[in-house]
Design an enzyme around this catalytic site. Structure first.
Site, PDB file in Angstrom:
ATOM      1  N   CYS A  33       0.809  -1.222   0.000  1.00  0.00           N
ATOM      2  CA  CYS A  33       0.000   0.000   0.000  1.00  0.00           C
ATOM      3  C   CYS A  33       0.842   1.272   0.000  1.00  0.00           C
ATOM      4  CB  CYS A  33      -0.931   0.014   1.214  1.00  0.00           C
ATOM      5  SG  CYS A  33      -1.658  -1.585   1.586  1.00  0.00           S
ATOM      6  N   HIS A  44      -3.055   7.036   6.366  1.00  0.00           N
ATOM      7  CA  HIS A  44      -3.213   5.777   5.629  1.00  0.00           C
ATOM      8  C   HIS A  44      -4.609   5.217   5.891  1.00  0.00           C
ATOM      9  CE1 HIS A  44      -2.264   2.069   3.645  1.00  0.00           C
ATOM     10  NE2 HIS A  44      -2.533   1.367   4.742  1.00  0.00           N
ATOM     11  N   HIS A  88      -9.785   1.612  -0.640  1.00  0.00           N
ATOM     12  CA  HIS A  88      -8.331   1.451  -0.572  1.00  0.00           C
ATOM     13  C   HIS A  88      -7.819   1.048  -1.943  1.00  0.00           C
ATOM     14  CE1 HIS A  88      -4.378   0.804   0.632  1.00  0.00           C
ATOM     15  NE2 HIS A  88      -4.503  -0.154   1.534  1.00  0.00           N
TER      16      HIS A  88
END
Length: 768
Positions: free
Chosen positions: A196, A330, A370
């Site tokens: 990520c 995040h 995401h």
């Protein structure tokens, strides 16, 4: 690090095809999630959806943040090629061409490079290859057993011919290579997988290259458009997918993430050059920090690693944490992950002076889910748009922080709606963007609004160095170009396991190893469709079935058994290189760079999901009308024969970034850690990145490794189609240190790297 200007960006995110529509989604707090579009999953919704319970071959939610087929300027890329390659390639090209649209005729083709985050997971194209090669062979066995040699479906493609482009076999590196070709540039193109954190890693590497003068412009960012059924299944098995189908970042109601898709690419130049050339500056990157967790589990984030990345970023910028007005977190909506991130921020600010609620927090994932390897780019573009509009976006539908987190008496606040973003005491608007990937890969980027002639930027003295965990004082970012010592080697090549055996084989010495068994071929080389196409499957030099002790590698036995062989090969050669170097570990300032591609074996789970529908077609073709229970049992038997079900261990074993993270954790590396993909020169690029990181003083020791165990039947199919010669399973690792830093206690210097460089012809062979 020198100040780096953002002079352009392009994007494709859910319900967002340009900056205006993306800002509308953010400003309104719109949830873009929806039920999976028709035909995106090979399984029907009824068969795929299993509710919150974790079940084989079923997902916890049918919702995600999906993008529609991308439409836009493809630059100089062949339109027919763009129509037939994997959708991830088209997404990356359109976003990248859009980022460079004002400067396409001004970019020096030899001084412009492309660095993109790309997930090393199955794509729609790699899944279609598994279906065509293995699925069609199963079909042949079923139908031919009853004397039917070709299916009667009118729209049926020929057996063994995938619904994908031949270039898609290079899916790991193709998005960057295609973007390079679309813009006719030759400065080099790579993709990387830092989970990520990939987009921020790409941006950080681009900033370092620009600061060191290795290029004059860079296109950096990320794309995420894998096989969406695999990601939905995988995150379900990892218990990370939200069963309610809603992403709630930084919220006590958060139950997990929601997978998003998209691409974000930014065009960067050195700030001084951008201003001198009259380029409109959209924002300035002032600092970046990268790290890898040295504690915790691969799926359990570590505050220690996050803090090191954040502190490194503030050191590189010369800021204190309190200099920023907004942090794009995040924050994926997972309870443990979000709580860990908030605790890290609270600890980061504890030694600084602040006013309650002075810094706002948010996460774009509340709107677009995401987006994995594109998530960092989405966050950066969101911040640039917010700075331009002088608004801090709210976090939609937020209730209260995760359990155990008190923000009321902290420096932070979570706006529920957009707020005016005012400057503080004449200082420019400043923000931070975080990305903390699974496997413990961390990145933190610091942004400042575009400079104004009327704005005096105050010098902020950093106090972060007071922390015992802080890295050394920043060094002027300028590549030393110094010599690099090679201190350790590790290798596997076919049956030759270890550097001594490989050396003996290369030198033609006595004691050659006996050939080892090839991986299973499922009877495919003998299939009728293979013979009809005249394909020849070569037998290569196999390394056999590698084995290791779960105790020695500290990996649970079931997890060790289920990981793809390239991960174990990397662990073995990395350990060998370290042991021959005289070092005990890579340490906090040790980095890891792994050349890797997508392993086709990760696509075999697609077979289980395509078989129910195909099997019913075969029964109809055979004229068999059986009881429902009998059909279900038969389909279950076919599925188990084709592939085991995807479970948590197999997900971890298939993730490309986890391959690097496992090695980093095994060697106790705390610096940057990621894979790099550039097709046949992936290993070279890994060495180049390691050398540059050492020369830039970013790290003190580096391990560069690469693994290509390509004797699986799907890779052999590609080789047969492309008339490639027989190949050898191989993995290799080199341990590197700056020559002037080598100590007497280190191992002997094997050789030195006195210079390294790379470029590209800027072509795609099938187009050019």
């Amino acid at each position: 690090m020198k100040p780096i200007a953002v002079i352009g960006f392009g994007l494709r995110f859910p319900e967002s095809t340009d900056p205006g529509s993306f800002w509308d989604v953010i400003h309104s707090g719109r949830d873009t999630s929806r039920t999976v579009p028709k035909d995106r999953w090979t399984l029907s919704l009824a068969e795929a959806f299993g509710g919150p319970t974790i079940s084989p071959d079923q997902v916890r939610s049918e919702r995600g943040c999906f993008v529609d087929p991308a439409v836009g300027d493809l630059g100089d890329l062949d339109p027919e090629l763009a129509e037939t390659v994997d959708p991830s390639v088209r997404l990356a090209v359109i976003a990248g061409v859009e980022a460079a649209k004002l400067y396409r005729d001004q970019l020096d083709p030899d001084r412009t490079r492309v660095i993109l985050g790309q997930l090393l997971l199955p794509t729609e194209s790699s899944s279609s290859v598994a279906e065509a090669v293995i699925g069609d062979t199963i079909e042949e066995m079923v139908l031919d057993s009853r004397g039917i040699h070709s299916p009667g479906l009118e729209d049926r493609r020929p057996r063994g011919v995938p619904c994908s482009h031949p270039l898609d076999r290079h899916g790991a590196s193709l998005p960057a290579a295609a973007l390079q070709r679309a813009l006719k540039i030759r400065g080099g193109a790579i993709t990387l997988d830092a989970a990520c954190a990939s987009s921020l890693y790409a941006l950080s590497i681009a900033c370092r290259d620009l600061s060191a003068g290795r290029c004059d412009a860079a296109l950096a960012g990320g794309v995420s458009r894998p096989d969406c059924l695999f990601t939905q299944m995988g995150f379900s098995q990892l218990r990370a997918l939200s069963p309610e189908g809603r992403c709630r970042p930084l919220d006590h109601r958060g139950q997990g993430l929601l997978v998003g898709e998209g691409a974000g690419v930014l065009l960067l130049k050195r700030l001084d050059d951008a201003v001198a050339e009259g380029c409109p500056v959209l924002g300035v990157i002032r600092g970046a920090g990268l790290s890898n967790d040295r504690s915790g589990g691969l799926l359990a984030p570590s505050g220690e690693g996050q803090l090191r990345a954040m502190r490194a970023a503030y050191h590189s910028a010369g800021w204190t944490p309190s200099a920023v007005d907004y942090i794009e977190c995040h924050a994926t909506g997972t309870p443990v992950g979000d709580a860990t991130e908030l605790r890290s921020l609270l600890e980061l600010w504890q030694d600084d002076s602040w006013q309650p609620g002075q810094c706002a927090l948010g996460s774009v994932k509340a709107c677009i889910g995401h987006t994995l390897t594109a998530a960092g780019a989405a966050g950066v573009i969101k911040v640039l748009l917010a700075m331009d509009r002088k608004l801090i976006p709210g976090l939609p539908d937020h209730d209260s922080p995760p359990e155990g987190i008190d923000l009321d008496s902290s420096p932070f606040r979570i706006p529920h709606g957009s707020e005016r973003w005012s400057r503080r005491s004449g200082a420019p608007r400043r923000a931070a963007v975080s990305a903390f990937g699974f496997g413990g890969i961390n990145a933190h980027l610091l942004l400042e609004e575009a400079p104004s002639p009327r704005l005096t930027i105050p010098v902020v003295k950093s106090s972060v160095s007071s922390s015992p965990m802080a890295p050394p004082a920043p060094i002027e970012t300028h590549s030393s170009g110094g010599r690099i010592a090679i201190l350790g080697l590790g290798a596997i090549a076919g049956p030759h396991l270890g550097i001594d055996q490989v050396a003996a084989a290369l030198l033609g010495l006595p004691g050659q190893q006996m050939p080892l068994p090839m991986p299973g071929d499922l009877g495919i080389p003998a299939a009728h469709w293979v013979k009809e196409r005249g394909l020849e499957f070569h037998t290569g030099e196999s390394c056999g079935r590698l084995s290791a002790s779960p105790v020695d590698y500290k990996i649970p036995p079931t997890e060790l058994v289920e990981m793809l062989p390239q991960q174990l090969a990397l662990l073995m050669v990395a350990r060998e290189a370290l042991s021959s170097s005289g070092l005990d570990s890579l340490g906090e300032r040790g980095g890891l760079f792994v050349g890797l591609g997508i392993d086709p074996r990760s696509s075999i789970y697609h077979l289980r999901w395509m078989l129910p529908d195909r099997a019913r077609q075969w029964l109809a073709e055979l004229g068999i009308d059986a009881e429902t229970e009998d059909v279900s049992r038969w389909i279950s038997t076919l599925k188990d024969a084709a592939s085991p079900p995807l479970d948590a261990n197999r997900v971890m074993g298939a993730l490309g970034s986890i391959a690097a993270s496992r090695v980093a954790r095994d060697l106790d590396a705390g610096g940057p850690c990621h894979t790099v993909s550039a097709d046949q020169i992936s290993g070279f690029r890994a060495i180049e990145l390691a050398v540059r990181s050492l020369q830039d003083q970013q790290i003190d020791v580096a391990l560069a490794a690469s693994s290509d165990l390509g004797l699986d039947i799907l890779t052999r199919f590609h080789d047969a189609v492309d008339s490639q010669p027989a190949r050898t399973d191989a993995a290799a690792a080199v341990l590197l240190k700056r020559l002037e830093d080598v100590k007497s206690t280190d191992g002997p210097i094997i050789a030195t790297i006195d210079g390294i460089g790379g470029a590209s012809g800027g072509v795609l062979l099938r187009q050019d």
